[in-house]
Design a protein around this motif. Structure first.
Motif, PDB file in Angstrom:
ATOM      1  N   ILE A 375      -3.635  34.514 -11.672  1.00  0.00           N
ATOM      2  CA  ILE A 375      -5.097  34.446 -11.647  1.00  0.00           C
ATOM      3  C   ILE A 375      -5.611  33.697 -12.870  1.00  0.00           C
ATOM      4  N   ALA A 376      -5.034  33.994 -14.027  1.00  0.00           N
ATOM      5  CA  ALA A 376      -5.435  33.303 -15.247  1.00  0.00           C
ATOM      6  C   ALA A 376      -5.145  31.806 -15.148  1.00  0.00           C
ATOM      7  N   THR A 377      -4.004  31.453 -14.581  1.00  0.00           N
ATOM      8  CA  THR A 377      -3.640  30.042 -14.452  1.00  0.00           C
ATOM      9  C   THR A 377      -4.538  29.325 -13.462  1.00  0.00           C
ATOM     10  N   ALA A 378      -4.899  29.982 -12.379  1.00  0.00           N
ATOM     11  CA  ALA A 378      -5.791  29.366 -11.395  1.00  0.00           C
ATOM     12  C   ALA A 378      -7.128  28.999 -12.022  1.00  0.00           C
ATOM     13  N   ALA A 379      -7.589  29.824 -12.960  1.00  0.00           N
ATOM     14  CA  ALA A 379      -8.866  29.575 -13.614  1.00  0.00           C
ATOM     15  C   ALA A 379      -8.764  28.547 -14.738  1.00  0.00           C
ATOM     16  N   ALA A 380      -7.597  28.447 -15.380  1.00  0.00           N
ATOM     17  CA  ALA A 380      -7.455  27.568 -16.548  1.00  0.00           C
ATOM     18  C   ALA A 380      -6.676  26.292 -16.270  1.00  0.00           C
ATOM     19  N   ARG A 381      -5.714  26.354 -15.308  1.00  0.00           N
ATOM     20  CA  ARG A 381      -4.825  25.217 -14.998  1.00  0.00           C
ATOM     21  C   ARG A 381      -4.119  24.727 -16.273  1.00  0.00           C
ATOM     22  N   THR A 382      -3.643  25.676 -17.064  1.00  0.00           N
ATOM     23  CA  THR A 382      -2.996  25.356 -18.324  1.00  0.00           C
ATOM     24  C   THR A 382      -1.497  25.610 -18.228  1.00  0.00           C
ATOM     25  N   THR A 383      -0.702  24.687 -18.763  1.00  0.00           N
ATOM     26  CA  THR A 383       0.748  24.810 -18.741  1.00  0.00           C
ATOM     27  C   THR A 383       1.224  25.716 -19.871  1.00  0.00           C
ATOM     28  N   ARG A 384       2.515  25.999 -19.863  1.00  0.00           N
ATOM     29  CA  ARG A 384       3.089  26.859 -20.903  1.00  0.00           C
ATOM     30  C   ARG A 384       2.879  26.259 -22.292  1.00  0.00           C
ATOM     31  N   GLU A 385       2.895  24.924 -22.382  1.00  0.00           N
ATOM     32  CA  GLU A 385       2.714  24.254 -23.666  1.00  0.00           C
ATOM     33  C   GLU A 385       1.251  24.007 -23.995  1.00  0.00           C
ATOM     34  N   GLY A 386       0.341  24.516 -23.152  1.00  0.00           N
ATOM     35  CA  GLY A 386      -1.078  24.438 -23.458  1.00  0.00           C
ATOM     36  C   GLY A 386      -1.790  23.198 -22.952  1.00  0.00           C
ATOM     37  N   GLU A 387      -1.117  22.399 -22.118  1.00  0.00           N
ATOM     38  CA  GLU A 387      -1.746  21.209 -21.550  1.00  0.00           C
ATOM     39  C   GLU A 387      -2.479  21.578 -20.263  1.00  0.00           C
ATOM     40  N   VAL A 388      -3.575  20.889 -19.989  1.00  0.00           N
ATOM     41  CA  VAL A 388      -4.332  21.110 -18.756  1.00  0.00           C
ATOM     42  C   VAL A 388      -3.809  20.173 -17.683  1.00  0.00           C
ATOM     43  N   LEU A 389      -3.548  20.721 -16.509  1.00  0.00           N
ATOM     44  CA  LEU A 389      -2.980  19.948 -15.400  1.00  0.00           C
ATOM     45  C   LEU A 389      -3.855  20.129 -14.166  1.00  0.00           C
ATOM     46  N   GLY A 390      -4.595  19.067 -13.814  1.00  0.00           N
ATOM     47  CA  GLY A 390      -5.459  19.142 -12.642  1.00  0.00           C
ATOM     48  C   GLY A 390      -6.673  20.015 -12.878  1.00  0.00           C
ATOM     49  N   ALA A 391      -7.458  19.702 -13.921  1.00  0.00           N
ATOM     50  CA  ALA A 391      -8.611  20.529 -14.273  1.00  0.00           C
ATOM     51  C   ALA A 391      -9.593  20.657 -13.121  1.00  0.00           C
ATOM     52  N   GLU A 392      -9.695  19.610 -12.295  1.00  0.00           N
ATOM     53  CA  GLU A 392     -10.643  19.619 -11.183  1.00  0.00           C
ATOM     54  C   GLU A 392     -10.267  20.612 -10.090  1.00  0.00           C
ATOM     55  N   GLU A 393      -9.055  21.175 -10.157  1.00  0.00           N
ATOM     56  CA  GLU A 393      -8.619  22.156  -9.169  1.00  0.00           C
ATOM     57  C   GLU A 393      -8.822  23.599  -9.636  1.00  0.00           C
ATOM     58  N   ARG A 394      -9.491  23.781 -10.771  1.00  0.00           N
ATOM     59  CA  ARG A 394      -9.783  25.135 -11.240  1.00  0.00           C
ATOM     60  C   ARG A 394     -10.694  25.869 -10.258  1.00  0.00           C
ATOM     61  N   VAL A 395     -10.483  27.172 -10.153  1.00  0.00           N
ATOM     62  CA  VAL A 395     -11.418  28.058  -9.455  1.00  0.00           C
ATOM     63  C   VAL A 395     -11.772  29.183 -10.420  1.00  0.00           C
ATOM     64  N   SER A 396     -12.785  29.948 -10.098  1.00  0.00           N
ATOM     65  CA  SER A 396     -13.123  31.081 -10.956  1.00  0.00           C
ATOM     66  C   SER A 396     -12.061  32.168 -10.830  1.00  0.00           C
ATOM     67  N   ALA A 397     -11.982  33.018 -11.851  1.00  0.00           N
ATOM     68  CA  ALA A 397     -11.029  34.138 -11.791  1.00  0.00           C
ATOM     69  C   ALA A 397     -11.367  35.063 -10.628  1.00  0.00           C
ATOM     70  N   HIS A 398     -12.644  35.206 -10.301  1.00  0.00           N
ATOM     71  CA  HIS A 398     -13.046  36.032  -9.165  1.00  0.00           C
ATOM     72  C   HIS A 398     -12.493  35.454  -7.868  1.00  0.00           C
ATOM     73  N   GLU A 399     -12.578  34.124  -7.702  1.00  0.00           N
ATOM     74  CA  GLU A 399     -12.027  33.473  -6.510  1.00  0.00           C
ATOM     75  C   GLU A 399     -10.508  33.583  -6.487  1.00  0.00           C
ATOM     76  N   ALA A 400      -9.884  33.508  -7.662  1.00  0.00           N
ATOM     77  CA  ALA A 400      -8.425  33.622  -7.728  1.00  0.00           C
ATOM     78  C   ALA A 400      -7.962  35.024  -7.364  1.00  0.00           C
ATOM     79  N   LEU A 401      -8.684  36.053  -7.807  1.00  0.00           N
ATOM     80  CA  LEU A 401      -8.346  37.426  -7.441  1.00  0.00           C
ATOM     81  C   LEU A 401      -8.379  37.603  -5.923  1.00  0.00           C
ATOM     82  N   ALA A 402      -9.355  36.973  -5.274  1.00  0.00           N
ATOM     83  CA  ALA A 402      -9.488  37.102  -3.818  1.00  0.00           C
ATOM     84  C   ALA A 402      -8.270  36.587  -3.068  1.00  0.00           C
ATOM     85  N   LEU A 403      -7.457  35.727  -3.711  1.00  0.00           N
ATOM     86  CA  LEU A 403      -6.248  35.218  -3.067  1.00  0.00           C
ATOM     87  C   LEU A 403      -5.256  36.334  -2.745  1.00  0.00           C
TER      88      LEU A 403
END
Length: 459
Positions: A375-403
């Protein structure tokens, strides 16, 4: 169990008490009961469902040597030498997580350099390949070798077994691992239900899983996929028929369509493994040929090119994805893929805008078990090393929980609700929902209740 009362739980932003009795949510309001849990203002939400997991493989992984950190074949040999030193000579050594994209394909000869008398088998990170040392090959090889056994130009086995899990299992004769420890880990994360998505599930696997449910080793409710017909059981629900096209030997459209027609004859929906764009293209063409129906799924959606989103939406397919792979594998994706392809990876926001139903699963043992990390990754799209990957594909944590809140047969559908008369499948958090969604990876579960039974309570 006897009636259970959850006191001071936050539900829809308001503190209330909830009584569970006779297999249902019996009452809400100001209540007292003999068996009480003080929620201390923590949010009460529907219990989470992991919509894609491989139970026995995950349980076995918990007993395996992890090669995920190996960056060379020398690393593999060193880790296996350390593992075999502590085991009797006749004990199988199982290792998992080897990344051949980093260190190259292993062979029997390289595993023989470990120098141990133990039979050794190493699984790659995708789960498609096992590599056996010579001791292990002597135990399992038969004549003629099946198609899953790779042979070199001279006809000698290389040690590589491609998509040969079922064959290996019959040759090794190994007992299924206990699911008790895995079930406990899932319960501690608020998971009340699991869909086992293994294509190899058949009557034998179904019987073993039913036994695990019956004897209490697996305390979550269970939905079962498989590559063919499955026997009915009170211990599980039967899910979609699983199809696994493999890009290494990609089937034609008609071959996939024929398996879809088998599913229709069995009255079942279809779930197709699609990690690559090529697998997805064949799958969509097969769905168009056969016709999609409610409950049909794309598993993973690892790469969904923008031009295919409209087709996925038009067919009414559900995508069951793994947001956490952006965290767990994202740094490798950044190194090995063109930047313009990054937004194709494990899409979320663009699928939601297109009206595609989405759900999530761990894909354990190939991914981590923790839905809150996902859920945290869906909202942040952040890799283990702290890089953002596909920022435009972020959803809110609320939307991620619904998954994780749709039912077995409607993943991505309406979220199950906490209300009087509903099934008591619940997750009690250690904090209010707003705070939980502000920092999902820090969430701790206070209690988990499956079918009215308390299966986890934090100490």
């Amino acid at each position: 169990m006897s009636a259970l009362t959850l006191r001071n739980a936050e539900l829809n932003g308001v503190r209330t008490d909830v009584r569970i009795e006779a297999g249902r949510i019996a009452a809400m309001g100001a209540l007292r009961g003999a068996h009480e849990i003080d929620a201390r203002g923590g949010a009460l939400i529907p219990g989470l469902i992991d919509h894609h997991i491989h139970l026995f493989a995950t349980a076995a992984r918990m007993e395996s040597v992890d090669l995920g950190a190996a960056r060379s074949k020398d690393d593999v040999i060193s880790l296996l030498r350390a593992a075999t030193a502590a085991r009797a000579a006749d004990i199988w050594v199982r290792a998992i997580g080897f990344d051949d994209s980093v260190a190259g394909l292993l062979s029997r000869d390289e595993l023989d350099l470990v120098g141990a008398p133990n039979p050794i088998r190493v699984q790659d990170r995708t789960g498609a390949l096992w590599v056996l040392n010579s001791v292990a090959l002597e135990r399992v090889l038969e004549t003629p070798a099946p198609a899953c056994v790779e042979l070199d130009a001279s006809g000698r086995a290389t040690g590589r077994i491609w998509r040969g899990d079922a064959w290996l299992r019959t040759r090794m004769g190994s007992a299924a691992p206990s699911l008790a420890a895995l079930s406990s880990q899932l319960a501690a994360r608020g998971v009340v239900g699991v869909t086992d998505a293994s294509v190899t599930n058949g009557a034998e696997e179904a019987q073993l899983l039913a036994a695990a449910r019956g004897d209490g080793a697996l305390r979550q409710s269970l939905c079962l996929m498989g590559g063919g017909e499955l026997p009915a059981s009170e211990q599980y629900e039967i899910g979609p028929l699983k199809i696994l096209p493999d890009e290494r030997d990609l089937p034609d459209v008609e071959s996939v369509a024929a398996k879809m027609r088998l599913a229709r004859q069995l009255g079942r929906a279809v779930a197709v493994h699609c990690v690559t764009a090529a697998e997805l293209a064949v799958t969509l063409a097969a769905y168009e040929a056969v016709g999609a129906r409610k409950g049909d799924r794309i598993e993973h959606g690892g790469v969904i090119p923008e031009g295919m989103i409209e087709t996925v939406a038009a067919l009414g397919l559900t995508v069951v994805t793994q947001p956490h792979f952006i965290f767990e594998r994202g740094d490798r994706y950044r190194r090995t893929m063109d930047a313009q392809e990054w937004s194709d990876l494990y899409r979320l926001a663009s699928l939601r805008r297109a009206g595609v139903a989405m759900a999530a699963g761990s894909d354990a043992p190939y991914g981590g078990l923790d839905p809150w990390r996902a859920i945290a990754t869906a909202a942040a799209r952040t890799t283990r090393e702290g890089e953002v990957l596909g920022a435009e594909e972020r959803v809110s944590a609320h939307e991620a929980l619904a998954l994780y809140l749709g039912g077995f047969h409607a993943p991505g559908g309406p979220a199950r609700r906490v209300e009087v008369g509903a099934a008591p499948d619940l997750c009690l958090l250690d904090r209010p929902l707003t705070d939980a969604l502000a920092a999902p990876s820090e969430v701790r579960v206070h209690a988990t209740i499956a079918r009215g039974e308390l299966i986890y309570e934090a100490s």
